[in-house]
Design an enzyme around this catalytic site. Structure first.
Site, PDB file in Angstrom:
ATOM      1  N   HIS A 193      36.119  44.609  28.593  1.00 34.87           N
ATOM      2  CA  HIS A 193      37.333  44.100  29.242  1.00 34.87           C
ATOM      3  C   HIS A 193      37.299  42.617  29.570  1.00 34.87           C
ATOM      4  O   HIS A 193      38.224  42.108  30.199  1.00 34.87           O
ATOM      5  CB  HIS A 193      37.611  44.850  30.538  1.00 34.87           C
ATOM      6  CG  HIS A 193      37.973  46.282  30.359  1.00 34.87           C
ATOM      7  ND1 HIS A 193      39.266  46.714  30.172  1.00 34.87           N
ATOM      8  CD2 HIS A 193      37.204  47.394  30.325  1.00 34.87           C
ATOM      9  CE1 HIS A 193      39.273  48.030  30.050  1.00 34.87           C
ATOM     10  NE2 HIS A 193      38.026  48.466  30.132  1.00 34.87           N
TER      11      HIS A 193
ATOM     12  N   LYS B 187      48.935  38.832  40.353  1.00 41.38           N
ATOM     13  CA  LYS B 187      47.676  39.218  39.702  1.00 41.38           C
ATOM     14  C   LYS B 187      46.542  38.672  40.534  1.00 41.38           C
ATOM     15  O   LYS B 187      46.780  37.924  41.496  1.00 41.38           O
ATOM     16  CB  LYS B 187      47.610  38.641  38.288  1.00 41.38           C
ATOM     17  CG  LYS B 187      47.937  37.137  38.227  1.00 41.38           C
ATOM     18  CD  LYS B 187      47.956  36.603  36.816  1.00 41.38           C
ATOM     19  CE  LYS B 187      49.233  36.906  36.076  1.00 41.38           C
ATOM     20  NZ  LYS B 187      49.102  37.776  34.954  1.00 41.38           N
ATOM     21  N   ARG B 188      45.298  39.044  40.210  1.00 48.02           N
ATOM     22  CA  ARG B 188      44.160  38.435  40.905  1.00 48.02           C
ATOM     23  C   ARG B 188      44.269  36.921  40.820  1.00 48.02           C
ATOM     24  O   ARG B 188      44.762  36.378  39.823  1.00 48.02           O
ATOM     25  CB  ARG B 188      42.847  38.890  40.256  1.00 48.02           C
ATOM     26  CG  ARG B 188      42.459  40.314  40.582  1.00 48.02           C
ATOM     27  CD  ARG B 188      42.302  40.543  42.061  1.00 48.02           C
ATOM     28  NE  ARG B 188      41.109  39.910  42.574  1.00 48.02           N
ATOM     29  CZ  ARG B 188      40.039  40.570  43.011  1.00 48.02           C
ATOM     30  NH1 ARG B 188      40.034  41.882  43.009  1.00 48.02           N
ATOM     31  NH2 ARG B 188      38.982  39.922  43.466  1.00 48.02           N
TER      32      ARG B 188
ATOM     33  N   LYS C  57      43.518  32.240  35.371  1.00 48.00           N
ATOM     34  CA  LYS C  57      44.901  32.749  35.366  1.00 48.00           C
ATOM     35  C   LYS C  57      45.897  31.643  35.729  1.00 48.00           C
ATOM     36  O   LYS C  57      47.095  31.794  35.556  1.00 48.00           O
ATOM     37  CB  LYS C  57      45.027  33.946  36.310  1.00 48.00           C
ATOM     38  CG  LYS C  57      44.172  35.140  35.859  1.00 48.00           C
ATOM     39  CD  LYS C  57      44.317  36.309  36.817  1.00 48.00           C
ATOM     40  CE  LYS C  57      43.376  37.464  36.519  1.00 48.00           C
ATOM     41  NZ  LYS C  57      43.882  38.374  35.461  1.00 48.00           N
TER      42      LYS C  57
ATOM     43  N   THR D 130      48.088  43.472  31.710  1.00 49.18           N
ATOM     44  CA  THR D 130      48.946  44.652  31.646  1.00 49.18           C
ATOM     45  C   THR D 130      50.182  44.438  32.508  1.00 49.18           C
ATOM     46  O   THR D 130      51.233  45.048  32.259  1.00 49.18           O
ATOM     47  CB  THR D 130      48.204  45.927  32.111  1.00 49.18           C
ATOM     48  OG1 THR D 130      47.475  45.612  33.301  1.00 49.18           O
ATOM     49  CG2 THR D 130      47.251  46.426  31.054  1.00 49.18           C
TER      50      THR D 130
ATOM     51  N   LYS E  59      54.348  45.397  32.083  1.00 48.29           N
ATOM     52  CA  LYS E  59      55.188  46.041  33.109  1.00 48.29           C
ATOM     53  C   LYS E  59      56.433  45.212  33.368  1.00 48.29           C
ATOM     54  O   LYS E  59      57.541  45.739  33.499  1.00 48.29           O
ATOM     55  CB  LYS E  59      54.381  46.213  34.412  1.00 48.29           C
ATOM     56  CG  LYS E  59      53.216  47.179  34.261  1.00 48.29           C
ATOM     57  CD  LYS E  59      52.180  47.067  35.383  1.00 48.29           C
ATOM     58  CE  LYS E  59      50.888  47.756  34.951  1.00 48.29           C
ATOM     59  NZ  LYS E  59      49.739  47.448  35.816  1.00 48.29           N
TER      60      LYS E  59
HETATM   61  C1  26V Z   1      35.168  39.775  36.133  1.00 51.50           C
HETATM   62  C2  26V Z   1      34.588  38.655  36.690  1.00 51.50           C
HETATM   63  C3  26V Z   1      33.281  38.774  37.308  1.00 51.50           C
HETATM   64  C4  26V Z   1      32.570  37.489  37.517  1.00 51.50           C
HETATM   65  C5  26V Z   1      33.410  36.302  37.839  1.00 51.50           C
HETATM   66  C6  26V Z   1      34.707  36.214  37.163  1.00 51.50           C
HETATM   67  C7  26V Z   1      35.277  37.460  36.657  1.00 51.50           C
HETATM   68  C8  26V Z   1      36.513  37.416  36.106  1.00 51.50           C
HETATM   69  C9  26V Z   1      37.089  38.529  35.566  1.00 51.50           C
HETATM   70  C10 26V Z   1      36.404  39.703  35.580  1.00 51.50           C
HETATM   71  C11 26V Z   1      37.120  40.838  34.948  1.00 51.50           C
HETATM   72  C12 26V Z   1      36.573  42.173  35.173  1.00 51.50           C
HETATM   73  C13 26V Z   1      37.080  43.120  34.192  1.00 51.50           C
HETATM   74  C14 26V Z   1      38.576  43.238  34.200  1.00 51.50           C
HETATM   75  O1  26V Z   1      39.189  43.630  35.158  1.00 51.50           O
HETATM   76  N1  26V Z   1      39.180  42.918  33.085  1.00 51.50           N
HETATM   77  C15 26V Z   1      40.605  43.044  32.908  1.00 51.50           C
HETATM   78  O2  26V Z   1      40.835  44.258  32.224  1.00 51.50           O
HETATM   79  C16 26V Z   1      42.207  44.508  32.006  1.00 51.50           C
HETATM   80  C17 26V Z   1      42.320  45.874  31.366  1.00 51.50           C
HETATM   81  O3  26V Z   1      41.747  45.865  30.107  1.00 51.50           O
HETATM   82  C18 26V Z   1      42.800  43.411  31.145  1.00 51.50           C
HETATM   83  O4  26V Z   1      44.170  43.658  30.996  1.00 51.50           O
HETATM   84  C19 26V Z   1      42.573  42.043  31.775  1.00 51.50           C
HETATM   85  O5  26V Z   1      43.015  41.029  30.927  1.00 51.50           O
HETATM   86  C20 26V Z   1      41.100  41.867  32.099  1.00 51.50           C
HETATM   87  O6  26V Z   1      40.873  40.669  32.829  1.00 51.50           O
END
Ligand code: 26V
Length: 829
Positions: free
Chosen positions: A374, A565-566, A571, A673, A677
């Site tokens: 992801h 969003k986060r 982003k 996602t 929506k």
């Molecule tokens: C994790 C981390 C951890 C360390 C610091 C920065 C950072 C930034 C992002 C993440 C993402 C964690 C995984 C996640 O939530 N990915 C999301 O998954 C969604 C479903 O597939 C996708 O639509 C999003 O684009 C994706 O960011």
């Protein structure tokens, strides 16, 4: 659509008798629950009491179908899907369940007869916020789609006592508070003390000589933690079928050290209990940093081990103890690397507990497991120090070393192997201390590895998994994400749903692709008026929420532009707020121009330790303060940051948005996602060529989406060339003016230097290309304003968005997983 279980027509005949009778029966069951389960007299019952009573009454409806589904799965002896995810962001369940059961109106009527307002009551439910963002919400949408398609599936995760933190904005700053969704009880779950598994940690591995000259390994863990199951039914559309979401709660196997207790040392006596409980206490805000914490690893192994033990036990009971049948009867999907230790755990179960030889165990493991990636962000890729792994999971590390040995041997044996160092291919990363790369372990242990959008999948092949992809060129596949229309259209936007069923017919409720029929309304101005009316109602509802929570008045006739969003640098909420300042400057400079009244809506959480992201939230709030209180604007522009973003708030904002902000630096958002929506609800996207935006553009047509900025390739190229922000800014006086205002404290007179570091980053490295994309973004925002004046063009584009995004249904995504990865056939085709 056909159903082997029960067809829609039959179901409606069986399940839904005369309407009045149903209302009376529902009313009676709510009163019964209030009396006998909640223990309250209707005279004194609070909204919460009524909510519990209503939820328990609904649960009874679900339970019958749940038991029937479970029985049908057992009888069919078919293959089951196991979705292992550290996050399930399900949100509220009352309205969604009623909506899927087709009981909303009847429940509303039943409660009204009791003098209770359904809409007030549904709002007292706590969100089940057991996830951070996209990854967790995807798991929830997938669970709903699997139930709808009648695929026998179990979700496995952790029942966190405290989910995603509560965000409070004080003086513009984000503060995090613990979230307490379970404090007043959870009506949806059923405890299963009988389904308890023991999960071990630490200890030693004993080597014994086996009967036939082989070596056997016996792990003696130093610590044992019980995993207790809590089941929540997940009911599919039209309520024919329900699957199970099984969440594990941690308990000490021996909660009390009596020796210490008897000595009067009560703190020490309770240590084992506290240590075990800690595992399921809190959700990690995983966007934070690579959670180096041992506790995070304990969480991951805890839920993975409990889930594998559970599914193997079910398999053995159901299939005459033949473990070799596992790949035919179970498909295990790893949602990101959080459960990647499943590869070693399943090997351990097969070899140590079922006495299978290595080769056979490996074949069963890889045939059963698949893995979804992801994110490509290097800082987000999990790896664990080998020393920690050896201490916590000694037997698993032995297995990992053996996997790695055989893997590297196989590479060396390849004809094309040229003796080059194998560091990039090894499971162990020797660069920053020895660490186990969880993504590589998941890749090797899986028969399929999937990305979540076409671009993301291609980038996986080129970057993170480049070497592994060359070795296994067929393993990586794409499965573009999807969303459930039941929650994000039918439940969140009932008025639009009503119009859609009127125009394209009832079948749109069962087949997302039928939305295409709505395209015939693209040039129908009467239809435009009706859509505008619906949108205005939704905006008014959102304006009421904002007035209540923020005491800010919004004009429902203004253009509502939402970035929800986060909060993360990639982003680019910063790009949005800087452009908002530029617009503000322009409005002040040319007050008589034909401006479109606009509302910039922001909502989202920053990880507690992510200082920069929290500073961006403060900047948004500081800018909002200045703009919203500037009498010169006469309310032409408003900026709102709505606190504590969660699934329920998303459900309120999405149907009210005119514009959807999807402006990540190209190449960095795996899919997104929220973009789907918002487009589904008719918002027009302003976005970069990133993640699923590209596929949205391909479907809605480039005239109906506002794409701007650099491509992923251009971003990469520009990063290679080195910082170029200075020259860019020098050529953009508008941007220079904005940056000066921010840098010199126009929005932070109490602390003029507050945003120095943000501006320094933008004028220096600008890793996220905010300055590089600024001009294109600002120009596109102006085009949107021009488009808004042309109401016909606007609503035409809106219709064509709704009509063309049916493909992004999670039903389609799940069908693809079923066909290409799991090898299961949905009962609903
Ligand atoms: C994790 C981390 C951890 C360390 C610091 C920065 C950072 C930034 C992002 C993440 C993402 C964690 C995984 C996640 O939530 N990915 C999301 O998954 C969604 C479903 O597939 C996708 O639509 C999003 O684009 C994706 O960011």
């Amino acid at each position: 659509m056909s159903s082997a279980l029960i067809s829609s027509a039959d179901a409606s005949r069986i399940a839904i008798p005369a309407e009045d009778e149903d209302v009376a029966a529902l009313r009676q069951s709510v009163v019964t629950k209030l009396t006998y389960a909640v223990g309250r007299d209707p005279i004194v019952a609070t909204d919460w009491d009524w909510f519990m009573a209503a939820a328990l009454a609904v649960r009874d409806h679900v339970l019958e179908r749940w038991l029937a589904s479970t029985r049908a799965n057992y009888d069919s002896q078919g293959k089951r899907v196991y979705y292992l995810s550290l996050e399930f962001l399900i949100g509220r369940l009352l309205h969604d369940s009623l909506s899927n059961l087709g009981l909303v109106d009847r429940m509303r009527a039943a409660l009204a007869e009791l003098g209770v307002d359904y809409d007030r009551l549904r709002n007292v439910e706590h969100d089940a916020a057991l996830g951070n963002g996209g990854l967790g919400r995807l798991a929830a949408c997938f669970m709903e789609s699997m139930a709808t398609l009648q695929i026998a599936a179990h979700g496995y995760g952790i029942r966190y006592d405290h989910g995603m933190f509560r965000q409070v904005i004080k003086d513009g700053w984000q503060h995090e508070y613990p979230e307490n969704w379970l404090t007043f009880g959870n009506p949806w779950e059923v405890t299963r003390p009988d389904a308890t598994h023991v999960v071990g940690f630490g200890g030693t591995v004993e080597t014994r000589a086996g009967a036939d000259g082989t070596t056997c390994y016996v792990w003696h863990p130093a610590e044992a933690v019980d995993a207790v199951a809590y089941d929540t039914p997940v009911v599919g559309w039209r309520g024919h079928y329900a699957n199970t979401l099984r969440l594990w709660s941690a308990r000490a196997a021996d909660p009390l050290r009596l020796d210490a207790f008897n000595r009067g040392d009560h703190i020490r006596a309770l240590e084992p209990r506290d240590r075990a409980n800690a595992i399921s206490q809190v959700l990690y805000p995983s966007d934070e940093t690579p959670a180096g914490q041992e506790l995070r690893l304990r969480q991951e192994y805890f839920f993975t081990s409990a889930s594998l033990q559970d599914l193997v036990l079910r398999h053995m009971r159901q299939h005459k103890g033949d473990i070799r049948l596992l790949p035919d009867k179970a498909a295990i999907q790893l949602n990101d690397t959080h459960p990647a230790i499943a590869v070693a755990e399943l090997m351990r179960i097969l070899i140590d507990l079922h006495a299978l030889p290595w080769e056979e165990a490996w074949r069963i493991t890889t045939d059963t497991i698949a893995y979804t990636n992801h994110t490509l962000l290097p800082e987000a890729l999990e790896s664990w120090p080998v020393s920690l792994m050896e201490r916590l999971l000694p037997r698993h590390m032995q297995i990992v070393y053996q996997i790695n040995r055989l893997h590297l041997d196989a590479v060396r044996a390849l004809p094309q192997f040229d003796g080059a160092p194998l560091a990039a291919l090894s499971l162990i990363d020797d660069n920053a201390g020895r660490r186990l790369r969880m993504s590589s372990l998941a890749f090797l242990g899986a028969h399929k590895v999937n990305g979540v959008s076409a671009l993301h999948t291609e980038l996986m092949r080129q970057t993170v998994f480049r070497e592994l992809h060359q070795l296994y060129p067929d393993r990586i596949v794409n499965k573009t994400n999807g969303i459930t229309l039941r929650r994000w259209l039918f439940a969140a936007n009932p008025r639009l749903t009503g119009l859609l069923t009127e125009v394209v017919g009832e079948r749109v409720l069962d087949d997302a692709e039928a939305l295409a029929g709505f395209a015939k309304a693209a040039d129908d101005t009467a239809m435009h008026d009706r859509l505008a009316h619906i949108r205005r109602d939704n905006k008014q509802a959102l304006a009421r929420l904002v007035a209540e929570r923020l005491q800010i008045t919004l004009d429902p006739d203004a253009l509502f532009d939402a970035q929800i969003k986060r909060v993360h640098e990639y982003k680019r909420q910063l790009l949005n707020i800087l452009e908002t300042i530029a617009l503000y400057n322009d409005m002040r400079a040319r007050p008589t121009s034909n401006w479109v009244p606009r509302v910039r809506i922001f909502a989202g959480k920053a990880a507690g330790s992510y200082r920069r992201a929290k500073l961006i939230i403060k900047l948004i709030n500081d800018v909002a303060n200045v703009i919203n209180n500037d009498p010169a604007l006469g309310g032409l522009l408003k900026v709102v940051f709505i606190p504590d973003y969660n699934v329920s708030l998303a459900e309120a904002i999405i149907p009210a948005a005119d514009v959807s902000e999807q402006i990540s630096t190209a190449g960095m958002e795996a899919s997104g996602t929220g973009n789907m929506k918002l487009a589904l609800n008719g918002a027009l996207t302003i976005g970069t060529l990133d993640g699923a935006n590209i596929e949205i553009r391909d479907r809605v047509g480039q005239d109906n989406i506002f794409i701007f900025g650099m491509t992923a390739d251009e971003v990469e190229e520009r990063r290679r060339r080195g910082p170029g922000a200075r020259e860019t800014i020098d050529g953009l006086p508008v941007l220079q003016e904005v940056l000066d205002a921010v840098a010199y404290g126009v929005f932070s007179p109490d602390e003029p230097q507050r945003y120095r570091e943000l501006v320094d980053e933008l004028t220096g490295n600008d890793h996220f290309m905010v300055t590089a994309d600024f001009a294109a973004y600002a120009a596109m925002q102006r085009r949107i304003s021009a488009h808004w004046h042309d109401r016909r063009a606007w609503w035409r584009a809106s219709v064509l968005n709704t009509a063309n995004v049916g493909w992004f249904s999670s039903d389609r995504a799940i069908r693809e997983y079923a066909a290409d990865i799991w090898n299961v056939v949905p009962r609903i085709t």
